[in-house]
Design an enzyme around this catalytic site. Structure first.
Site, PDB file in Angstrom:
ATOM      1  N   LEU A   9      85.731  35.151  10.376  1.00 20.05           N
ATOM      2  CA  LEU A   9      86.363  35.765  11.691  1.00 20.05           C
ATOM      3  C   LEU A   9      85.760  37.281  12.573  1.00 20.05           C
ATOM      4  CD1 LEU A   9      90.010  35.612  10.713  1.00 20.05           C
ATOM      5  CD2 LEU A   9      88.717  34.440  12.420  1.00 20.05           C
TER       6      LEU A   9
ATOM      7  N   TYR B 238      70.332  29.376   4.729  1.00 23.84           N
ATOM      8  CA  TYR B 238      71.006  28.816   4.888  1.00 23.84           C
ATOM      9  C   TYR B 238      72.989  29.211   4.481  1.00 23.84           C
ATOM     10  CZ  TYR B 238      68.064  25.293   7.094  1.00 23.84           C
ATOM     11  OH  TYR B 238      67.080  24.564   7.637  1.00 23.84           O
TER      12      TYR B 238
ATOM     13  N   CYS C   3      55.768  39.641  10.569  1.00 27.84           N
ATOM     14  CA  CYS C   3      55.982  39.180   9.690  1.00 27.84           C
ATOM     15  C   CYS C   3      54.474  37.290   8.996  1.00 27.84           C
ATOM     16  CB  CYS C   3      57.107  39.208   8.356  1.00 27.84           C
ATOM     17  SG  CYS C   3      56.638  39.290   6.560  1.00 27.84           S
TER      18      CYS C   3
ATOM     19  N   ARG D 102      55.543  39.452   0.243  1.00 25.71           N
ATOM     20  CA  ARG D 102      53.871  39.872  -1.017  1.00 25.71           C
ATOM     21  C   ARG D 102      52.901  39.723  -0.616  1.00 25.71           C
ATOM     22  NH1 ARG D 102      57.909  39.078  -5.429  1.00 25.71           N
ATOM     23  NH2 ARG D 102      59.284  37.756  -4.655  1.00 25.71           N
TER      24      ARG D 102
ATOM     25  N   HIS E  15      58.823  44.259   9.895  1.00 23.85           N
ATOM     26  CA  HIS E  15      60.324  43.429  10.239  1.00 23.85           C
ATOM     27  C   HIS E  15      60.010  44.509  11.673  1.00 23.85           C
ATOM     28  CE1 HIS E  15      60.828  40.108   7.904  1.00 23.85           C
ATOM     29  NE2 HIS E  15      60.117  40.819   6.972  1.00 23.85           N
TER      30      HIS E  15
ATOM     31  N   GLU F  46      62.343  44.269  13.733  1.00 22.32           N
ATOM     32  CA  GLU F  46      63.777  43.778  14.003  1.00 22.32           C
ATOM     33  C   GLU F  46      65.201  44.029  13.488  1.00 22.32           C
ATOM     34  OE1 GLU F  46      61.771  41.744  12.880  1.00 22.32           O
ATOM     35  OE2 GLU F  46      62.986  40.826  11.177  1.00 22.32           O
TER      36      GLU F  46
HETATM   37  N1  GLN Z   1      55.855  34.414   2.650  1.00 24.19           N
HETATM   38  C1  GLN Z   1      54.627  35.753   3.290  1.00 24.19           C
HETATM   39  C2  GLN Z   1      54.777  36.337   2.380  1.00 24.19           C
HETATM   40  O1  GLN Z   1      55.826  36.640   1.508  1.00 24.19           O
HETATM   41  C3  GLN Z   1      55.837  36.129   4.399  1.00 24.19           C
HETATM   42  C4  GLN Z   1      57.523  36.728   4.633  1.00 24.19           C
HETATM   43  C5  GLN Z   1      58.233  37.615   5.363  1.00 24.19           C
HETATM   44  O2  GLN Z   1      57.479  37.094   6.914  1.00 24.19           O
HETATM   45  N2  GLN Z   1      59.005  38.214   5.953  1.00 24.19           N
HETATM   46  O3  GLN Z   1      54.030  37.357   2.656  1.00 24.19           O
END
Ligand code: GLN
Length: 537
Positions: free
Chosen positions: A17, A56, A383, A464, A509, A511
């Site tokens: 909601l 998901y 990333c 990672r 990131h 974003e």
């Molecule tokens: N799978 C990649 C890593 O672990 C990129 C991870 C991501 O895009 N957040 O470095």
């Protein structure tokens, strides 16, 4: 020290909601009247955090400055309030139980039987109060995940009941329900709301305010009816009508006087004016665009908007900043092949390649990047998106046949993306990535330094794998420039292409840091250039 007020937001009838948006919108209104506010989400699942959850299940995992992997609602809180959240803003049942069990093992409860009441409920109450102890907010708004009546939310509702009993004048409960429109009867129906409030009452909680999600306006008679059946004042029955954009919700509930009702009930002054000028200007630009472009977002969860929530919201912020309507086409990376790439990506003015994990769809991402690199289409790789750009350049420009990330192909002859040393020892999956905010030094001569108008930035990470510095010189020589470097570890955080109008990859990131008040410079410049380059075409 001021006395913090606690507002709880529960949900009834059905999930989805928009409790997070209602909580964030109320917080925005209170903030715009000069109050300090934070929002917290309590999630009733047993995972310690959503970091191990598949998108998901719960959509995107949002990351805070302090490296907490959290529910995506925290993204909304930050985007609305323009203030950072932290681990303390998102607590799960798993975390609550973990800390109670650790205390039991330590002997903190020696001699006692450890039970849901009082031990689990005390831990919940402690986590709610903790936020205001550190920052002394005027308001802590706590959103209880799930729907009233679920077995797993019972301890949370009980903790709220106790808090209200102990400090009634400082607590307020808002219940969000649904008033569905039944087309066959041509009527809005209040019964689900009545039942939902009844369930809450059975658990000892009387809501003070009802926020009713509806697709049609609620008239006075309807509000009075709900008020009477649910034991609330009719001015505390608030209509939350479907909005064209989530950013309109604060204004819609302002018209309904939600914040005024809250302030009156908590006996606080309610005559301050709202300062929403910037917010309204943002909305105005969003609704009255001067340009229009198409952006492709290439990812493996293309059917799932929530998986890329923060990216999609950052595009909206940047669109408004540029007075541009941005149509986002979500592209399933699995379907992109060298044969169809031109067809799939045609008519797009810019491409973002999304973050992600694992092998599925990776070749489609690499193929898309080759296309935009060669055709000089603006590209932002985030990333995994940046890692794919490095792989693509390795394979197609440097001639590194079968170059790859060791995440996907541990046997690759050219491990251009590889695990960092510290990560090699890690075996536990939860909370062990490079997480949270890290400094990055930007080359003063780069495009990116102009975009940020800065040479030292801090951005949030969640990965990672890293650019393998063994290959750095070869990349630099051929024009893929490492222009952002972590000053401590020397890891490559940003790459840009020399011979391309706008081709940028970031290991972090951006974003996670874009807000309505401060749209992220990378997204703003990406959209700006996607508009400009389209005009030239
Ligand atoms: N799978 C990649 C890593 O672990 C990129 C991870 C991501 O895009 N957040 O470095």
């Amino acid at each position: 020290m001021k006395k913090t007020k606690y507002i709880f937001v529960t949900g009834g009838v059905v999930s989805s909601l928009g409790k997070g948006i209602i909580a964030a919108s109320l917080a925005k209104l209170l903030q715009s009247r000069g109050f300090s506010v934070t929002i917290q989400k309590l999630d009733p699942y047993i995972n310690i955090d959503p970091g191990t959850l598949n998108p998901y299940e719960h959509g995107e995992c949002f990351v805070t400055d302090d490296g907490a992997e959290t529910d995506l609602d925290l993204g909304h809180y930050e985007r609305f309030l323009n203030s950072p959240t932290s681990q303390a803003n998102n607590i799960t049942t798993g975390r609550i139980y973990q800390s109670v069990i650790e205390k039991e093992r330590r002997g903190d409860y020696l001699g006692e039987t450890v039970q849901i009441i009082p031990h689990i409920t005390d831990e919940i109450k402690y986590r709610i109060r903790l936020l205001s102890e550190h920052h002394n907010y005027d308001f802590v708004i706590t959103e209880i995940g799930g729907t009233v009546g679920d077995i797993e939310s019972l301890p949370y509702i009980e903790a709220v009941r106790q808090m209200r009993y102990e400090m009634s004048e400082t607590c307020l409960v808002i219940h969000l329900t649904l008033v569905p429109y039944i087309a066959a009867a041509g009527e809005l129906k209040t019964k689900p709301t009545q039942h939902s409030v009844k369930t809450l009452l059975e658990q000892g909680l009387q809501p003070d305010v009802l926020v009713c999600r509806t697709e049609r306006p609620l008239n006075e008679a309807m509000k009075n009816k709900i008020a009477q059946f649910c034991n609330v004042h009719s001015d505390a029955v608030i209509e939350a009508i479907d909005a064209d954009t989530i950013y309109n919700v604060p204004l819609l509930i302002k018209n309904e006087k939600l914040d005024e009702v809250v302030l009156k009930k908590l006996k606080l002054p309610f005559n301050q004016k709202h300062d929403l000028e910037k917010w309204e200007a943002f909305l105005h630009r969003l609704k009255n665009p001067k340009h229009e472009i198409n952006i492709g977002l290439v990812g493996k969860y293309a059917e799932l908007q929530d998986a890329y929530k923060s990216i999609l919201e950052s595009i909206i912020h940047a669109g408004s900043e540029n007075e541009c309507k941005v149509n986002v086409k979500l592209i399933h990376s699995e379907v992109v092949t060298p044969l169809n790439v031109e067809e799939v990506l045609k008519n797009l003015n810019g491409i973002i390649v999304a973050p992600g994990f694992g092998e599925r769809g990776i070749e489609g991402k690499i193929t898309s990047i080759k296309f935009v690199r060669e055709n000089k289409i603006p590209f932002l790789g985030i990333c995994l998106g940046m890692q794919c750009a490095v792989i693509e350049f390795g394979r197609n420009v440097l001639g590194f046949t079968n170059a790859h990330s060791t995440e996907i192909n541990p046997q690759t002859p050219f491990p251009v993306i590889d695990l960092m040393k510290e990560q090699k020892k890690v075996s536990c999956k939860g909370g062990t990535m490079r997480l949270g905010a890290y400094f990055c030094e930007i080359d003063a001569g780069s495009k990116v330094s102009k975009i940020y108008n800065n040479t030292l930035i801090k951005e949030r990470h969640r990965h990672r794998y890293e650019f393998n510095n063994k290959y750095l010189t070869e990349y630099m020589k051929k024009g893929m420039l490492a222009v952002g470097i972590n000053p401590d570890s020397k890891l490559v955080e940003i790459i840009e292409l020399k011979n391309h109008p706008w081709f940028i990859g970031v290991q972090f990131h951006p974003e996670y840091k874009s807000t309505v008040a401060q749209p992220h410079p990378l997204f703003v410049d990406f959209i700006k250039n996607s508009i400009a380059l389209r005009k030239k075409a």
